[in-house]
Design a protein around this motif. Structure first.
Motif, mmCIF file in Angstrom:
data_model
loop_
_atom_site.group_PDB
_atom_site.id
_atom_site.type_symbol
_atom_site.label_atom_id
_atom_site.label_comp_id
_atom_site.label_asym_id
_atom_site.label_seq_id
_atom_site.Cartn_x
_atom_site.Cartn_y
_atom_site.Cartn_z
ATOM 1 N N GLY A 188 4.449 10.358 11.416
ATOM 2 C CA GLY A 188 4.748 11.351 10.398
ATOM 3 C C GLY A 188 3.863 11.229 9.176
ATOM 4 O O GLY A 188 4.079 11.901 8.189
ATOM 5 N N HIS A 215 7.869 14.427 18.169
ATOM 6 C CA HIS A 215 6.870 14.504 17.109
ATOM 7 C C HIS A 215 5.590 15.148 17.619
ATOM 8 O O HIS A 215 4.979 15.967 16.940
ATOM 9 C CB HIS A 215 6.577 13.116 16.556
ATOM 10 C CG HIS A 215 5.957 13.214 15.215
ATOM 11 N ND1 HIS A 215 6.679 13.181 14.064
ATOM 12 C CD2 HIS A 215 4.678 13.420 14.860
ATOM 13 C CE1 HIS A 215 5.874 13.353 13.045
ATOM 14 N NE2 HIS A 215 4.642 13.494 13.491
ATOM 15 N N HIS A 235 7.125 18.097 6.823
ATOM 16 C CA HIS A 235 7.124 16.639 6.766
ATOM 17 C C HIS A 235 8.288 16.105 5.991
ATOM 18 O O HIS A 235 8.885 15.094 6.341
ATOM 19 C CB HIS A 235 5.817 16.135 6.170
ATOM 20 C CG HIS A 235 4.706 16.185 7.144
ATOM 21 N ND1 HIS A 235 3.849 17.247 7.229
ATOM 22 C CD2 HIS A 235 4.355 15.335 8.127
ATOM 23 C CE1 HIS A 235 3.002 17.038 8.211
ATOM 24 N NE2 HIS A 235 3.277 15.900 8.782
ATOM 25 N N TRP A 263 11.255 16.237 8.253
ATOM 26 C CA TRP A 263 11.117 15.187 9.274
ATOM 27 C C TRP A 263 11.498 13.846 8.672
ATOM 28 O O TRP A 263 12.235 13.058 9.228
ATOM 29 C CB TRP A 263 9.673 15.187 9.766
ATOM 30 C CG TRP A 263 9.319 14.026 10.633
ATOM 31 C CD1 TRP A 263 8.486 12.999 10.308
ATOM 32 C CD2 TRP A 263 9.796 13.749 11.953
ATOM 33 N NE1 TRP A 263 8.417 12.120 11.352
ATOM 34 C CE2 TRP A 263 9.204 12.545 12.379
ATOM 35 C CE3 TRP A 263 10.672 14.409 12.809
ATOM 36 C CZ2 TRP A 263 9.433 11.995 13.610
ATOM 37 C CZ3 TRP A 263 10.906 13.850 14.049
ATOM 38 C CH2 TRP A 263 10.294 12.668 14.438
#
Lengths: 106, 1375
Positions: free
Chosen positions: B169, B305, B752, B755
Motif C-alpha cells: 500500500g 491489493h 489509499h 485501504w
C-alpha cells in the motif's frame, strides 16, 4: 606441712657464735628462724654469724628477721641468695661473706 | 513415593512419575538431590512455559504450559529423555547455547529465534524468545539448565505479513500504468520469500485464456509458470483453489527463503467489482507453516491489493482512451461541420432575406411580433457567423482559403474596425482607447480576414471586461507592424494561456466570469489561423483579475506571401488602401456583443436552462452508492437539492446549518458535502475549515454553493479548502456533474487512505497516532475495544484520560509519565505500562511506537500499537515473584535466614516501606521480624500490635477483608502474621491479594523446609563434632580445624591428642584422601582405630603398622597419611613415626627451625605388613612443635617445601605468643586469598606445657607450690639465678595471697599459672580476696615482699577486684 629447715647453733674455730641454717626459709617457718637467731644472740656477746650456705630459698619473711638484728649479724651466703640480699638492702647493713670455696657446693 | 517431587502438577506430575527413572542417569526420584527436587517443583508449579534439563544426559523435564505451547506430539514421549534426543531437530541451534550455560554458568537470552520444530507432524517454522539459566546441584556445581520460553511465532509471522501488506500500500504515485503497478507490487512480494516462496500473477485475456503478467521467486520459463497447469476455469468463476504441487510441471520448484520448495500453492482470483476476475495469483506456500485462516487471509489480501492496483490503472487507461476518442471526435466534428456548412448557407440565406424583408414591412406591427422577428434575425446572424467561421476553418484546413493580400494602411484599417465596437463598449460603461500610430509602409492583408481578427479580439475583450477600459493600438516594433488589443477584464489563469488558441477550448465557467456563456470556443483559434496565413504571429499575455493583452505582429512587404495572392499596390505612389468601409460581416459581431449588455438582458430567455431530457452519464451518481450531506438554511433549497441528488441515485441527508453538518460528518463521513456558504451558527467557509482541521474529516470533499457572484468569494471558498464552488443559480445538470466528479475524484484520492483505514481497523492490536504534543489524534477499533475510549472523543490531549490517577496511584502515574516522555523524545521504542479502562479497571498495555514524518504536513507524528498484556503481566509478576521467593528460600540455610530473605523479597515485590512478620507462640509477645531492623514489637504503635494480634487466628493463606495487605500462615514454631506497609498510597488490588496468598503459601512451605534443615543440621553437627577429635585438650596444646566442604564441619583431615596413664601424651595428625562427607566417615574410623591402637601399645611405629591392616579393609582409607607421636611432657622427648605425612616443624627459641622428618614410611595400607621405622627427638625447652596436614601448606604451582618453610617462619614469628594466638596467626597468615580449598588440621605444642597449680591459702602450702614451680622452671631451661628470682617473686605473691587475701577466709583457693614463651615467662597468681593497699612506709615484713617482687621481675601488675586480686608478672629470659 612446714617447709623443712634445719637450724644448728655452734661456734666458729675463733669462738664466734654461728647459726647454721639449711633448707628453705619462708612464711611458714620464719618464726622458727627468728626464735633461733634470738636464742643464738642471747647466748653470744659479740656478733652472730648466720651461715646461709645451705639455704636454697629465702624471701621477705626471712629477710625481715635478718633486718631486725642486722647490726649484730654477719651473713655467709651462697650465690643463689645474692640477688635477694643485695636487692633487699640487707647487704648494705651487714657484712655478707661468700661461702668459702671449699664449702661451695658448685 | 514421588508425589512430593511431582506433586505440583497432577497431570504432568503423573506422567513424570510414570517415567522409568531408574533407567536414566538421574536414578529413582527418591535418591534425587534437594536441588533437583526444588527445580522440578518450581518448574511444575509455574504456569509460565518452561523446560529444564538435568544431569549428564541433560534429562528432559517440562511443565504443562510448555507441553501445551511447544512440545505438541512429543508429549509424553519426551519426559525423562536426553534433551538432545527430544530436540534433535534444533540441537544445532540450542546445543551450543546450552553448552555455554553449563560451562560458564551464565544465562543466555534469545529473542524471536527461528526454530524448526517437529511437533505437529511436520517441520514447523516457529519463533521463540527464551532464556537458558543454569541449575546448580547441592554443592553449587552447574548440572543442568532451565529454559523459560515464550512462543512468538504468531507475532513474528503476523508482523512479517503486515509489513508486506503495508509495503503493497506504500506506492507513492497515485496513477500508474497496469504494468508499473504490477511491477511495483511484485517487487514488494519478492521481499517476502518466507510467506511467498514464489508467486505467479496471471491476467485473463479476452479469449478466456490467461497470460503470465508477473512472477516472483520463480523464472517465468519454469514449467510451473505455464498457464495450463492451473485450474483456470474455477478461478474465472472467482473461486480460490489449493493446488498440491505434484507432477512433472512442479519438479525443481524454487524454495524461496527455505530449504525445501513448497508442496502446495494457494491460487486466488484477482476479483473485479461486479465483473469477472482480472486474473489470478498463484502463491507458493511456505511448507513450514499450516495454511490456516491467517495465511489464507494474507494471500487473499495480497490478491485484493493486486486487483485494486489493476482496477486503478485500468480506470486511468480508460480515461486516457476517452480523451483520445474525444480528440478524434473533434476532428470528425470539424470535418462534418465544414461539409455541411455549405448546406446551411443556402437555407440561412433564405431565412435571413425574408426576415429582413418582414422587419421592414412590419415596422408598425405588434410589438411582440417585432420582438420575435428580432430574435429570429439575431440568431440567424449568429448562426451565419458560426457557419462562416466553420467554413473558414475547413477552407484553411483544406488549404483552400482564397486570400487576397493587398497593401493597406493597417493603422487606419484597424482604427476603423475598432470604431464599429465603440457604441457597444460605451454602453458597457467601459473606456475605449484607440491609439493607432501611422505606419511607415503598408502592410499586406486580406481585408476580410483582418476584419475577423480584430472583431474577434474586440468581441472577446468586451465579453470578459466588466470595468476599466479596452485599448487598441498599432505601431512598429522590431521592424514589424504590431497591433494590440488589451483589456482590464477578468484575465486568464496562467495555466490556461497555452490552450487559449486551441479550437473549441473554453475556459471553464466556474473559473471565469463572462458576460455570456455562449461561444463556440472557436474564435481565437480562427484568429490564430488567420494571422498565421499572413505570416504573422499572435501572442497573449494575461493576468487573472487584471486583464488580457493580445499582440499581433505582421511583417511589412509581400515577400512572405504567396505571389499569386498578392495584389499590386493601389496607386502609382504605392499609397496603401485606406478604409474601404467596414464590411457587413462586422454586423453579427456587434449585434452579438450588444446582446450581452444589460439593457437587453431583461428580455433574454434563459439560454442555459438545464437540459431536461433525462439523466446522462454525467448527471447520475457513481456506480458504487455514494452518500451526500446537504447543508442549507433555506428549506426550499434544501429540499430542491435533496430531490435533485436523490433523483440521480445518491443517498442524501440534509441539515440546516454548518454546526449540524459538522456533527453529522464526524459521526459518519459522507462521500460529499454540498453546502451553502451563508448559514447561521457556522457558515460554509467555517464548516470547510473545521472539516479540514480534523484528520478524520479532512478528506471529505465539499462543494460550496453561493449567491455571491463576485470573484473574491469563490477564491475565498477555494482557499478555505472547498473542493469546488458554484454560483447560484446553477444548472441542475452541472451540479450533478460536479457532484459526481467530486465524489469520484475523492474516491480516487482516498483510495489509499481507505485501504489504510481498513488495514488499521483490521489490526488485532490497538493503533494510535499522536501529534507533536502527544495528543492522540487517531485510533482504531481495537484501541476502543481495549481502553473503552472511542473516536468520538478525539483528539485526546495529554494527560490522557486512561492514565492512572496521580493522586491515588502515583507510582503507576509516574511509570506512564516516564513512558510518555520516551514516546515524545525518542524515535522508536517499546514500553509496558499500567492504564485504566474507561470503566475504571486496571490493565497493562505493551506498546511500541515509531516517529514518522507526515508526508503532507511535514509534521512529526508518533504512530504506535499496543496489546493488552494484563494477563501476561500478572502471570509474569506472579512467576517472577514466586521464582525469586523460591530462590531466596532455597538459598537460606536456617529458619531465620529464610524468613529474612522472604520479607526482603516481599518488600521488593510491592516496593513496600517495610514488611513485618510476627510469630505468635504461646502467651507471650510474638517474635517480630522486619525488613527494618530498627522495628521491635514494643516500638510498634499499639493499634498495629492489636491488628497483628487479631490476625493470629485468622484462617491461614486467605486474604483478610479488613487488612488487605496482611495474611496469616503457619510457621514451624507457631502462627505467623505477615503485614506489608506500602510506601505510597498505592492500591492493593485483587491481583495483589492473589499474589500475596501465593507467596505466603510458598513461604510457609519454605519455612517448614528450612526448619527441617535446621534440625537436621544440628543433629549432623553434633555427630560431626563427635568424630572429629577430643573436645578437651591437655594443657599446652592448640588446634585448628577447617574443613573444605562447607557447611560440613568435618572433612578427611583429623587430629587427636590422648594422655596415657603414665602421663605421656599421644599426638596424631592424619589426612584421608578426598574431602567432604565420604572422607569424613573414613577419617572417623581411622581416628578411633589409631587412638585405640596407641592406647594399647604406645609405640607410634607399631600403632601405624596395625593401622595398615585396619585401613586395608576400608577401600577409601588407602593412602591416608598419618603423623603419630608419643611425647613425654616432662622431658620433651618425642617418639614418632610418619606414614607419608609432611614433617612436623620444630621451632627453637633461638629462632632456628628443624623438620622432624625421621621415621618416614609409606602412607597407610599401601604395603600392609611392611615394618615401619620410628624416630626420636627431644623438644628443647621453650621450643614449639607444629603438626599439620598438607591443606595448610600445599598450593598449586608451588613446591611443598615453600609452604613448609612459610609455616616455619610463621611459627618462629609467633614464638613469643601463647600457642592459641599462634595457631590463629598461622591459619591467617597461610590462608590463600580465597580461603583454604582443602581440609586443614593444625596442632601446636610448646614445651613445657604451662604450669597450673591451685592450692588452699595456707602458708604450709608454700613449699609444695615452690617445688612444683621449681621443677617446671627446670624444664624451662632457665639459669639458676633466673630460677631463683622467679621463685622468690612468685613466693612473695603467694605469701601475700595467703596472708592478706585470705585473712578472713583461710583455706580459699589460690591459683598459680606459669607459661613459658621462647624468651619470656608469664606468671599469674590470683586469689579471691582483697589486698591491702601497700603503705608508703615499708612494712617491716610484707612491705619488703612487694618491693622485692618488683625488683626481681621486669613487669608486675596488681589488679585488685571485687572477686579477688590478680598479680601478673613477666620476665624476659636471657638466651
Amino acid at each position: 606441712m612446714t617447709t623443712p629447715l634445719t637450724l644448728t647453733p655452734g661456734r666458729a674455730p675463733d669462738g664466734t657464735a654461728v647459726l647454721a641454717a639449711a633448707g628453705e626459709i619462708d612464711m611458714s617457718n620464719s618464726q622458727d628462724f627468728a626464735a633461733a637467731i634470738t636464742a643464738a644472740l642471747d647466748g653470744a656477746a659479740g656478733p652472730l654469724v648466720v651461715d646461709l650456705s645451705a639455704v636454697e630459698y629465702l624471701d621477705s619473711a626471712g629477710l625481715s628477721i635478718l633486718f631486725r638484728h642486722a647490726e649484730r649479724l654477719e651473713l655467709v651466703a651462697p650465690p643463689v641468695l645474692e640477688p635477694v640480699l643485695t636487692l633487699s638492702g640487707i647487704a648494705d647493713l651487714t657484712t655478707v661473706r661468700p661461702v668459702p670455696s671449699s664449702a661451695d657446693g658448685t | 513415593m514421588n508425589e512430593g517431587v511431582f506433586g505440583a502438577d497432577s497431570e504432568i506430575g503423573r506422567d513424570l512419575a510414570d517415567v522409568d527413572w531408574a533407567a536414566t542417569p538421574l536414578g529413582p526420584p527418591s535418591g534425587w538431590p534437594q536441588s533437583l527436587r526444588t527445580a522440578v517443583s518450581i518448574l511444575l508449579s509455574s504456569r509460565f512455559s518452561m523446560w529444564m534439563a538435568w544431569g549428564p544426559d541433560l534429562t528432559f523435564f517440562c511443565n504443562a504450559a510448555y507441553r501445551r505451547d511447544t512440545l505438541g506430539r512429543k508429549y509424553p514421549w519426551a519426559l525423562g529423555r536426553p534433551a538432545a534426543e527430544v530436540w534433535t531437530e534444533i540441537w544445532d541451534d540450542i546445543g551450543p547455547r546450552i553448552d555455554t550455560v553449563l560451562t560458564t554458568g551464565e544465562a543466555t537470552w534469545d529473542e524471536a529465534l527461528l526454530l524448526f520444530l517437529q511437533r505437529s507432524g511436520y517441520s514447523e517454522e516457529t519463533y521463540h524468545t527464551f532464556s537458558y539459566s543454569p541449575l546448580r546441584d547441592d554443592s553449587g556445581a552447574v548440572v543442568g539448565m532451565l529454559c523459560v520460553v515464550i512462543e512468538e511465532t504468531e507475532r513474528v509471522i503476523g508482523a512479517r505479513r503486515m509489513t508486506t501488506l503495508r509495503d503493497l500500500g506504500s506506492d507513492p504515485s497515485v496513477i500508474r500504468t497496469e504494468e508499473e503497478t504490477l511491477t511495483f507490487a511484485h517487487r514488494q512480494l519478492d521481499r517476502n520469500k518466507r510467506d511467498l516462496p514464489f508467486t505467479l500473477t496471471y491476467l485473463f485475456e479476452e479469449d478466456g485464456g490467461a497470460r503470465l503478467a508477473e512472477a516472483t521467486g520463480i523464472p517465468a520459463v519454469h514449467p510451473a509458470a505455464r498457464e495450463g497447469v492451473w485450474p483456470v476455469a474455477a478461478l474465472s468463476r472467482g473461486e480460490s483453489v489449493v493446488v498440491p504441487l505434484e507432477g512433472e510441471a512442479f519438479a525443481k520448484l524454487p524454495s524461496g527463503d527455505w530449504q525445501d520448495p513448497p508442496v502446495q500453492a494457494l491460487v486466488v482470483p484477482l476479483l473485479q467489482q461486479g465483473s469477472a476476475p482480472y486474473g489470478f495469483l498463484v502463491a507458493g506456500l511456505n511448507r513450514y507453516r499450516p495454511l490456516d485462516e491467517g495465511y489464507r487471509g494474507f494471500v487473499e489480501l495480497t490478491a485484493g491489493h493486486l486487483a485494486a492496483g489493476i482496477a486503478s490503472a485500468r480506470s486511468y487507461q480508460a480515461q486516457q482512451r476517452r480523451a483520445e476518442e474525444l480528440a478524434e471526435l473533434d476532428r470528425a466534428k470539424t470535418t462534418f461541420f465544414s461539409n455541411i456548412s455549405h448546406e446551411f448557407r443556402t437555407p440561412l440565406t433564405l431565412i435571413m432575406g425574408p426576415v429582413q424583408e418582414l422587419r421592414g414591412r412590419l415596422e408598425d406591427a405588434d410589438e411582440r411580433v417585432l420582438q420575435e422577428l428580432e430574435i429570429i434575425h439575431r440568431n440567424g446572424l449568429r448562426l451565419g457567423k458560426l457557419v462562416n467561421t466553420l467554413l473558414d476553418f475547413s477552407r484553411i484546413e483544406a488549404g483552400r482559403m482564397q486570400a487576397h493580400y493587398e497593401p493597406v494602411d493597417l493603422s487606419a484599417v484597424t482604427a476603423e474596425l475598432a470604431s464599429v465596437f465603440r457604441s457597444a463598449i460605451d454602453r458597457a460603461g467601459l473606456a475605449f482607447e484607440v491609439a493607432c500610430d501611422p505606419l511607415p509602409e503598408p502592410v499586406y492583408v486580406d481585408r476580410g480576414m483582418w476584419e475577423k481578427v480584430i472583431l474577434n479580439l474586440l468581441s472577446n475583450a468586451l465579453k470578459f471586461t466588466f470595468e476599466g477600459s479596452i485599448r487598441v493600438g498599432a505601431r512598429v516594433v522590431d521592424g514589424q507592424a504590431e497591433v494590440t488589443v488589451a483589456d482590464t477584464g477578468v484575465g486568464v489563469a496562467e495555466d490556461e494561456i497555452p490552450r487559449l488558441f486551441e479550437r473549441f477550448h473554453r475556459i471553464e465557467n466556474g473559473r471565469t466570469r463572462a458576460r455570456s456563456n455562449e461561444g463556440s470556443g472557436i474564435g481565437l483559434a480562427l484568429v490564430k489561423e488567420l494571422v498565421g496565413l499572413h505570416g504573422g504571429t499572435i501572442t497573449a499575455e494575461s493576468r487573472e483579475g487584471e486583464g488580457t493583452r493580445f499582440t499581433v505582429r505582421l511583417p511589412f512587404g509581400a515577400a512572405h506571401l504567396p505571389a499569386d495572392a498578392v495584389a499590386a499596390a493601389d496607386g502609382p505612389d504605392g499609397a496603401p488602401g485606406g478604409s474601404a468601409g467596414v464590411s457587413a460581416s462586422a454586423d453579427p459581431y456587434v449585434q452579438e456583443a450588444l446582446r450581452w449588455l444589460p439593457r437587453e438582458q431583461a428580455d433574454e430567455p434563459a439560454a442555459d436552462a438545464p437540459a431536461e431530457a433525462g439523466p446522462t452519464a454525467a448527471t447520475t451518481a457513481p456506480q458504487v452508492p455514494a452518500r451526500v450531506l446537504v447543508a442549507d438554511d433555506n428549506a426550499d433549497m434544501r429540499e430542491y437539492l435533496t430531490r435533485l441528488l436523490r433523483g440521480a441515485g445518491y443517498e442524501v441527508d440534509a441539515v440546516a446549518d454548518g454546526r449540524a453538518a459538522l456533527g453529522a460528518v464526524r459521526a459518519a463521513a459522507p462521500d460529499l458535502v454540498v453546502s451553502d456558504v451563508m448559514m447561521p451558527h457556522l457558515d460554509g467557509l467555517g464548516l470547510v475549515a473545521a472539516l479540514r482541521g480534523d484528520p478524520r474529516t479532512a478528506a471529505v470533499p465539499v462543494l460550496l454553493l453561493s449567491a455571491r457572484a463576485d470573484q473574491d468569494a469563490s477564491i475565498e471558498g477555494l482557499r478555505a479548502g472547498a473542493d469546488d464552488y458554484m454560483l447560484k443559480p446553477f444548472a441542475a445538470a452541472e451540479l450533478l456533474a460536479r457532484a459526481r466528479a467530486n465524489v469520484e475524484l475523492a474516491r480516487l484520492r482516498n483510495h489509499h487512505a481507505r485501504w489504510r483505514t481498513a488495514l488499521v481497523d483490521s489490526l488485532q492490536e490497538a493503533f494510535f497516532v499522536c501529534d507533536e504534543d502527544g495528543a492522540v489524534i487517531e485510533i482504531n477499533t481495537a484501541f476502543t475495544d481495549i481502553l473503552g475510549y472511542g473516536p468520538e472523543g478525539l483528539p485526546y490531549p495529554p494527560v490522557h484520560p486512561w492514565w492512572p490517577d496521580e493522586r491515588t496511584d502515583p507510582q503507576a502515574y509516574r511509570q506512564v509519565a516516564e513512558a510518555f516522555g520516551t514516546l515524545l523524545g525518542q524515535e522508536r521504542g517499546t514500553y509496558t505500562i499500567p492504564v485504566d479502562h474507561r470503566d475504571g479497571h486496571r490493565l497493562w498495555a505493551s506498546a511500541s511506537f515509531n516517529q514518522v514524518r507526515d508526508p503532507e504536513t511535514g509534521r512529526r507524528v508518533v504512530v504506535g500499537t499496543f496489546r493488552d498484556v494484563t494477563a501476561e503481566h500478572y502471570a509474569i509478576q506472579r512467576e517472577t515473584a514466586l521464582a525469586a521467593l523460591s530462590m531466596r528460600l532455597a538459598e537460606a540455610v536456617s529458619l531465620s535466614e529464610a524468613l529474612d530473605g522472604a520479607l526482603a523479597e516481599l518488600r521488593d515485590v510491592w516496593r513496600a516501606e517495610r514488611v513485618l512478620a510476627a510469630i505468635f507462640q504461646g502467651d507471650g509477645p510474638p517474635a517480630l521480624t522486619s525488613t527494618d531492623p530498627e522495628v521491635t514489637w514494643e516500638s510498634l504503635p499499639e493499634r498495629r500490635r492489636d491488628e497483628l494480634a487479631s490476625l493470629r487466628d485468622h484462617p491461614t493463606l486467605s486474604p483478610s477483608a479488613e487488612h488487605t495487605t496482611a495474611i496469616t500462615l503457619e510457621h514451624p514454631l507457631g502462627s505467623l502474621v505477615l503485614w506489608i506497609d506500602l510506601s505510597e498510597r498505592r492500591p492493593f488490588t485483587d491481583q495483589d491479594q492473589v499474589l500475596l496468598s501465593l507467596l505466603a503459601g510458598r513461604l510457609a512451605q519454605g519455612l517448614a523446609r528450612a526448619h527441617q534443615i535446621d534440625r537436621q543440621r544440628e543433629t549432623a553437627l553434633a555427630l560431626q563434632r563427635a568424630i572429629l577429635g577430643p573436645s578437651q585438650l591437655p594443657i599446652g596444646f592448640a588446634v585448628r580445624y577447617e574443613p573444605a566442604a562447607r557447611p560440613l564441619e568435618v572433612g578427611g583431615d583429623w587430629y587427636d591428642v590422648l594422655t596415657f596413664p603414665d602421663g605421656r601424651i599421644g599426638i596424631v595428625v592424619g589426612d584421608c584422601v578426598g574431602r567432604g562427607l565420604d572422607a569424613a566417615t573414613v577419617m572417623g574410623q581411622l581416628r578411633s582405630a589409631c587412638r585405640a591402637l596407641l592406647l594399647r601399645d604406645a609405640s607410634p611405629a607399631r600403632a601405624l603398622m596395625t593401622l595398615d591392616h585396619f585401613a586395608a579393609g576400608i577401600p577409601e582409607a588407602v593412602c591416608t597419611t598419618v603423623f603419630c607421636g608419643v611425647l613425654d611432657p616432662e622431658t620433651g622427648e618425642l617418639t614418632y613415626a610418619s606414614a607419608g605425612h609432611p614433617p612436623a616443624i620444630l621451632a627453637r627459641p633461638n629462632g632456628s627451625v628443624e623438620l622432624l622428618d625421621g621415621g618416614r614410611s609409606l602412607p597407610l595400607a599401601v604395603r600392609p605388613g611392611a615394618s615401619r621405622p620410628e624416630a626420636g627427638a627431644t623438644i628443647p625447652p621453650r621450643a614449639t612443635v607444629l603438626l599439620y596436614t598438607d591443606g595448610l601448606v600445599e598450593r598449586r604451582r608451588r613446591p611443598l617445601s615453600d609452604g613448609i618453610a612459610q609455616a616455619g617462619e610463621a611459627v618462629q614469628d609467633g614464638r613469643d605468643e601463647a600457642v592459641d594466638d599462634l595457631a590463629t596467626r598461622i591459619m591467617t597468615r597461610l590462608a590463600p586469598p580465597d580461603g583454604y580449598d582443602d581440609d586443614v588440621a593444625l596442632l601446636l605444642y610448646r614445651h613445657p606445657a604451662p604450669l597450673e597449680v591451685t592450692f588452699p591459702a595456707e602458708s604450709s602450702q608454700l613449699g609444695r607450690v615452690r617445688d612444683a614451680l621449681r621443677g617446671w622452671l627446670a624444664r624451662c631451661g632457665l639459669s639458676r639465678r633466673t630460677t631463683q628470682n622467679v621463685l622468690v617473686a612468685a613466693g612473695e605473691a603467694c605469701a601475700n595471697a595467703i596472708e592478706h587475701g585470705h585473712r578472713h577466709s583461710p583455706g580459699d583457693a589460690v591459683r598459680l599459672r606459669a607459661e613459658a614463651h621462647a624468651d619470656r615467662l608469664d606468671l599469674v597468681i590470683a586469689d579471691s580476696g582483697r589486698w591491702r593497699t601497700p603503705r608508703a612506709e615499708p612494712d617491716p615484713n610484707r612491705g619488703h615482699g612487694t618491693a622485692l617482687m618488683r625488683a626481681l621481675m621486669q613487669e608486675i601488675t596488681i589488679t585488685p577486684g571485687p572477686d579477688g586480686t590478680t598479680v601478673r608478672m613477666h620476665t624476659r629470659i636471657e638466651s
